[in-house]
Design a protein around this motif. Structure first.
Motif, PDB file in Angstrom:
ATOM      1  N   LEU A   1       0.832  -1.200   0.000  1.00 24.99           N
ATOM      2  CA  LEU A   1       0.000   0.000   0.000  1.00 24.99           C
ATOM      3  C   LEU A   1       0.875   1.262   0.000  1.00 24.99           C
TER       4      LEU A   1
ATOM      5  N   ASN B   1       1.897   6.488  -7.091  1.00 23.17           N
ATOM      6  CA  ASN B   1       0.915   7.525  -7.398  1.00 23.17           C
ATOM      7  C   ASN B   1       1.552   8.917  -7.406  1.00 23.17           C
TER       8      ASN B   1
ATOM      9  N   LEU C   1      -6.137   6.701 -10.458  1.00 11.21           N
ATOM     10  CA  LEU C   1      -6.858   7.275  -9.314  1.00 11.21           C
ATOM     11  C   LEU C   1      -8.267   6.692  -9.193  1.00 11.21           C
ATOM     12  N   GLU C   2      -8.911   6.466 -10.331  1.00 19.62           N
ATOM     13  CA  GLU C   2     -10.260   5.900 -10.320  1.00 19.62           C
ATOM     14  C   GLU C   2     -10.272   4.480  -9.761  1.00 19.62           C
TER      15      GLU C   2
ATOM     16  N   MET D   1      -7.967   3.274  -7.642  1.00 15.44           N
ATOM     17  CA  MET D   1      -7.295   3.207  -6.351  1.00 15.44           C
ATOM     18  C   MET D   1      -8.194   2.794  -5.194  1.00 15.44           C
ATOM     19  N   PRO D   2      -9.395   3.354  -5.038  1.00 17.45           N
ATOM     20  CA  PRO D   2     -10.219   2.933  -3.891  1.00 17.45           C
ATOM     21  C   PRO D   2     -10.513   1.434  -3.896  1.00 17.45           C
ATOM     22  N   MET D   3     -10.868   0.888  -5.048  1.00 17.94           N
ATOM     23  CA  MET D   3     -11.140  -0.542  -5.105  1.00 17.94           C
ATOM     24  C   MET D   3      -9.881  -1.348  -4.810  1.00 17.94           C
TER      25      MET D   3
ATOM     26  N   PHE E   1      -7.236  -0.469  -3.019  1.00 12.62           N
ATOM     27  CA  PHE E   1      -6.893  -0.371  -1.597  1.00 12.62           C
ATOM     28  C   PHE E   1      -7.807  -1.229  -0.730  1.00 12.62           C
ATOM     29  N   VAL E   2      -9.109  -1.157  -0.961  1.00 14.51           N
ATOM     30  CA  VAL E   2     -10.055  -1.909  -0.134  1.00 14.51           C
ATOM     31  C   VAL E   2      -9.855  -3.409  -0.333  1.00 14.51           C
TER      32      VAL E   2
ATOM     33  N   THR F   1     -10.784 -11.240  -1.180  1.00 20.75           N
ATOM     34  CA  THR F   1     -11.722 -10.527  -0.314  1.00 20.75           C
ATOM     35  C   THR F   1     -13.037 -11.304  -0.184  1.00 20.75           C
TER      36      THR F   1
END
Length: 148
Positions: free
Chosen positions: A18, A25, A70-71, A73-75, A77-78, A135
């Motif tokens: 991470l 980034n 960036l779009e 990134m949230p997925m 990271f989670v 996950t």
């Protein structure tokens, strides 16, 4: 019923992936800044307009390579953090694959030929799919675990 989480030593690899991605980034954002100066696309303009800038496509490809990262990134990271709770070494390995593929995705896009992003960079989709499976496995195991 409450669930207690115990972090294994190997979860440290997940955290380090991470952190490494955060540096990737930053590097991509610096490349966009360099492209802004080179192609004369100044803030707050997000994308260059081809009728106003002969290098619009070149700049837009650099910008888009970063924006897409960036779009996603949230997925990423989670899925990395949650999937890594049960499968830390697999998740960390997939995270490294994702990060390397994202580097090549960006470099390929930055050539100004959008299809170049997928040569090696397309592996990022395989890596994120693997993280989704990790996950999902974690979620399923939470649901079917036996209580003591």
């Amino acid at each position: 019923m409450a669930v207690s989480i115990e972090f294994t030593k190997e979860y440290g690899y997940v955290v380090l992936v991470l952190v490494a991605y955060a540096f990737l980034n930053f590097w991509m954002s610096f490349q966009v800044g360099k492209a802004r100066r080179k192609y004369k696309v100044f803030y707050p303009t997000m994308y260059a307009i081809e009728s106003e800038n002969k290098d619009a496509k070149l700049f837009n490809c650099v910008q888009r390579g970063h924006q897409n990262s960036l779009e996603m990134m949230p997925m990423f990271f989670v899925m990395l953090l949650l999937g890594g709770l049960q499968h830390p070494t697999i998740a960390a390995g997939l995270g490294v694959l994702y990060m390397v593929a994202r580097f090549f995705y960006f470099k390929g896009y930055a050539t100004g030929v959008p299809d170049n992003r997928l040569k090696i960079g397309g592996l990022n989709f395989l890596a994120v799919f693997g993280l989704i499976i990790c996950t999902a496995s974690f979620g399923i195991n939470l649901l079917i675990r036996e209580t003591l």
